[in-house]
Design an enzyme around this catalytic site. Structure first.
Site, PDB file in Angstrom:
ATOM      1  N   GLU A  55       0.906  -1.358   0.036  1.00 10.01           N
ATOM      2  CA  GLU A  55      -0.038  -0.135   0.177  1.00 10.01           C
ATOM      3  C   GLU A  55       0.789   1.341   0.104  1.00 10.01           C
ATOM      4  OE1 GLU A  55      -2.204   2.599   3.140  1.00 10.01           O
ATOM      5  OE2 GLU A  55      -2.364   0.509   3.679  1.00 10.01           O
ATOM      6  N   ASP A  68      -7.015   0.901   0.296  1.00 11.03           N
ATOM      7  CA  ASP A  68      -5.591   0.614   0.627  1.00 11.03           C
ATOM      8  C   ASP A  68      -5.328  -0.767  -0.151  1.00 11.03           C
ATOM      9  OD1 ASP A  68      -5.542   2.158   2.688  1.00 11.03           O
ATOM     10  OD2 ASP A  68      -5.803   0.688   4.284  1.00 11.03           O
ATOM     11  N   GLU A  92      -4.284   0.439  -3.883  1.00  9.12           N
ATOM     12  CA  GLU A  92      -3.112   0.938  -3.779  1.00  9.12           C
ATOM     13  C   GLU A  92      -2.243  -0.194  -3.741  1.00  9.12           C
ATOM     14  OE1 GLU A  92      -3.745   5.319  -1.718  1.00  9.12           O
ATOM     15  OE2 GLU A  92      -3.007   3.695  -0.495  1.00  9.12           O
ATOM     16  N   ASP A 106       0.688   3.946  -3.291  1.00  4.65           N
ATOM     17  CA  ASP A 106       0.413   5.177  -3.145  1.00  4.65           C
ATOM     18  C   ASP A 106       1.112   6.255  -3.862  1.00  4.65           C
ATOM     19  OD1 ASP A 106      -1.112   7.355  -1.468  1.00  4.65           O
ATOM     20  OD2 ASP A 106       1.066   7.851  -0.928  1.00  4.65           O
TER      21      ASP A 106
END
Length: 221
Positions: free
Chosen positions: A31, A104, A107, A35
Site C-alpha cells: 500500500e 488500501d 494501492e 500510493d
C-alpha cells in the site's frame, strides 16, 4: 491482467486482519509503495491533460481523484470487495465494504503490478480507470462538500452579506475550456479559481475563500 508472480496479487489482497489470523504478510508495505506510484501517474496525467490549470487546481483535482472515496468507488466497479482476504472479525463488522480497506487494496494492487511488470504496466492499469475519475471531478460529480453553501452561511451570519460570483475569463479550446471565477464578500475579493465549468469554478472560488478565511484547511481536500 496476468501476473508473472501470482503471490504478489495474493499479498496485495491480504488485509491486516487476515494476516493476523493466518500469519501471512499484510498488504501494508505494498500500500505504501502503491500510493507513491499512483500519485506519480496521476500527477503526470493531470500535468499533461490540464495545461491551463494552475498548481493549486491540479492539487485539488489530484486530491479528489486519489482520495479514499474515489479509490473505493473504483474498487466497487472492479468487483474488488469479493476478492479481498479479511479476518473473521473484520468480516462480521462489514470490513469488505469499508472504504479504507478497499482504497488500501487498490494501492497495494498498483504496487503489485509495478513490482511484477514494471512502471509502464502499472501506469496503464491506473490510467484505465483514473481518466474516468478525473472526468467525474471536472464535471463536479466527486465534489464531496458544497463550499458555496458553506461560504454563504458564513457570510450571512457574520457579515450580513451574500457572496457574489463573477466570471473573470474563459481560456482554452472550445471543446475543453477552463473557467476562472472570482467571489466577493462585500469589497473583499477571493480568487480567481479555475474549473472545467462555471459551476465547478464557483465551488473552487468558494473553497479558496473559506481557506483564506481559515474556515477550512488544505487537508480537507
Amino acid at each position: 491482467m496476468s501476473f508473472k508472480d501470482i503471490q504478489l496479487l495474493e499479498h496485495a489482497l491480504t488485509h491486516t486482519s487476515y494476516a493476523n489470523e493466518t500469519g501471512r504478510k499484510s498488504n501494508e508495505r505494498l500500500e505504501f509503495l502503491g500510493d507513491s506510484v499512483l500519485g506519480l501517474v496521476c500527477a503526470d496525467y493531470l500535468y499533461s491533460f490540464l495545461p491551463e490549470h494552475q498548481e493549486g487546481d491540479l492539487s485539488r483535482v489530484k486530491a479528489m481523484v486519489v482520495s479514499e472515496e474515489s479509490l473505493a468507488e473504483v474498487a466497487h466497479k472492479l468487483d474488488l470487495p469479493r476478492y479481498i482476504h479479511i479476518g473473521h472479525g473484520e468480516e462480521l463488522n462489514g470490513g469488505r465494504g469499508k472504504k479504507a480497506i478497499l482504497a488500501d487494496a487498490m494501492e497495494a494492487i498498483i504496487a503489485a503490478i509495478y513490482l511484477d511488470q514494471g512502471f509502464v504496466a502499472a501506469q496503464e492499469y491506473v490510467l484505465s480507470w483514473l481518466k474516468g475519475q478525473v472526468d467525474n471531478v471536472l464535471r463536479g460529480r466527486n465534489t464531496n462538500k458544497d463550499y458555496k453553501s458553506m461560504l454563504q452561511a458564513y457570510a450571512q451570519k457574520t457579515r450580513g452579506k451574500v457572496p457574489e460570483y463573477f466570471l473573470d475569463r474563459v481560456k482554452g479550446p472550445e471543446h475543453h475550456p477552463t473557467f476562472y471565477v472570482k467571489v466577493f464578500i462585500g469589497p473583499k475579493c477571493f480568487g480567481p479559481a479555475s474549473g472545467g465549468n462555471k459551476k465547478q469554478a464557483e465551488q473552487y472560488a468558494a473553497r479558496l475563500a473559506l481557506s483564506e478565511l481559515n474556515l477550512i484547511h488544505e487537508e480537507e481536500d
